[in-house]
Design a protein around this motif. Structure first.
Motif, PDB file in Angstrom:
ATOM      1  N   ASN A   1      -5.230 -12.159  -4.046  1.00 26.26           N
ATOM      2  CA  ASN A   1      -4.965 -13.453  -4.682  1.00 26.26           C
ATOM      3  C   ASN A   1      -4.798 -14.551  -3.633  1.00 26.26           C
ATOM      4  O   ASN A   1      -5.313 -15.666  -3.791  1.00 26.26           O
ATOM      5  CB  ASN A   1      -3.712 -13.352  -5.547  1.00 26.26           C
TER       6      ASN A   1
ATOM      7  N   ARG B   1       0.426 -14.613   4.977  1.00 24.47           N
ATOM      8  CA  ARG B   1       0.942 -15.416   3.859  1.00 24.47           C
ATOM      9  C   ARG B   1       1.015 -16.894   4.222  1.00 24.47           C
ATOM     10  O   ARG B   1       0.830 -17.755   3.365  1.00 24.47           O
ATOM     11  CB  ARG B   1       2.328 -14.919   3.450  1.00 24.47           C
TER      12      ARG B   1
ATOM     13  N   GLU C   1      -0.150  -3.232  -6.187  1.00 22.48           N
ATOM     14  CA  GLU C   1       0.491  -4.549  -6.238  1.00 22.48           C
ATOM     15  C   GLU C   1       0.302  -5.322  -4.936  1.00 22.48           C
ATOM     16  O   GLU C   1       0.055  -6.531  -4.944  1.00 22.48           O
ATOM     17  CB  GLU C   1       1.989  -4.377  -6.538  1.00 22.48           C
ATOM     18  N   ARG C   2       0.395  -4.617  -3.803  1.00 23.03           N
ATOM     19  CA  ARG C   2       0.224  -5.281  -2.515  1.00 23.03           C
ATOM     20  C   ARG C   2      -1.205  -5.808  -2.344  1.00 23.03           C
ATOM     21  O   ARG C   2      -1.406  -6.961  -1.938  1.00 23.03           O
ATOM     22  CB  ARG C   2       0.541  -4.305  -1.377  1.00 23.03           C
TER      23      ARG C   2
ATOM     24  N   GLU D   1      -1.832  -8.861  -4.398  1.00 23.45           N
ATOM     25  CA  GLU D   1      -1.221 -10.084  -3.868  1.00 23.45           C
ATOM     26  C   GLU D   1      -2.049 -10.652  -2.714  1.00 23.45           C
ATOM     27  O   GLU D   1      -2.290 -11.860  -2.637  1.00 23.45           O
ATOM     28  CB  GLU D   1       0.206  -9.818  -3.384  1.00 23.45           C
TER      29      GLU D   1
END
Length: 275
Positions: free
Chosen positions: A211, A78, A204-205, A208
């Motif tokens: 993205n 991240r 969902e993970r 993310e």
């Protein structure tokens, strides 16, 4: 012209490597895991094919929930996705081009890191980065993507015999890392991927992480167009089923422009780095 070439070369090396890391030393005397005339050298030394293939490989790998969990729970992706990509590129370079002792040391370093990567999925299912089957998925996703990038932007007429040689050669890296089963031909690789398909999913993970990968900040403004084209080329390189799972459109209308632009980048990079 020489000044332009040197400037491009410096920019490319800065993009791919950490200035604090030692320079990659090529074992031209044949003392590495692979000889200089191996198919692995031919494929892995091409910067554009490896960049496009490496991003496509990451998109494939994240579709396995257990592989993604290891990255999600134990990685700083991240904060710096580019650092993760550079780390993978360096590992491939060291295990391909440096001496056998250097390659084996890097593989042992990664195995030691994997010893600390374990946990559970949100549903309570346990995972471990040293699971031979998970390592096999990581390996086959990389091998097929690297080879696809080379064929698309380096050697469109590559023979099936040389493709099989590539899988047979780099099987040694997968095996030393603890992966099993490890494909030794294109047919075995395709069969292994088909065997994994029921285990893959987008959630969902994965959305993310995808993205973050697709919208990471370029190292400089000058590299924004290059990065955007590389990302689109990686999406276009994915198998149709993988694009569908990620919810990514098939770039039918833009495909010629993506391939032409990326091929132009590949030729420019080879020119700048040909020495």
């Amino acid at each position: 012209m020489l000044g332009i070439r040197s400037a491009i070369a410096r920019r490319i090396r800065g993009l791919l490597s950490d200035p604090a890391s030692p320079r990659i030393e090529l074992a031209r005397d044949g003392s590495g895991l692979f000889a200089p005339d191996s198919v692995s050298w031919r494929v892995h030394i091409d910067v554009t094919g490896m960049m496009v293939g490496g991003i496509a490989a990451l998109m494939l790998q994240m579709l396995h929930p257990k592989v993604l969990a290891g990255v999600w729970d134990h990685s700083g992706f991240r904060e710096d996705m580019n650092a993760r990509l550079r780390g993978t590129a360096r590992f491939i370079a060291q295990t391909t081009f440096e001496t056998r002792s250097s390659a084996e040391a890097q593989i042992e370093r990664v195995r030691h890191i994997h010893d600390k990567v374990s946990g559970t999925l949100p549903d309570g299912t346990p995972y471990s980065a040293n699971d031979p089957r998970l390592l096999a998925w990581v390996h086959v996703a990389e091998a097929t993507s690297f080879l696809a990038g080379w064929i698309r932007y380096g050697e469109p007429g590559m023979s099936l015999a040389d493709q099989d040689r590539y899988f047979a050669e780099i099987a040694v890296i997968g095996e030393l890392l603890g992966a099993a089963p490890v494909p030794r031909s294109r047919a075995e690789a395709e069969a292994l991927i088909a065997d994994f398909l029921p285990e893959l999913k987008s959630d969902e993970r994965s959305r993310e992480v995808l993205n973050l990968l697709l919208h990471q900040r370029a190292p400089s403004l000058a590299l924004v167009p290059f990065q955007a084209l590389t990302m689109n080329a990686a999406i276009e390189l994915l198998p149709d089923w993988a694009r569908r799972m990620h919810g990514l459109p098939t770039p039918t209308l833009s495909k010629p422009a993506i391939r032409l632009g990326t091929r132009g980048i590949a030729e420019t990079v080879r020119w700048a780095l040909r020495d």
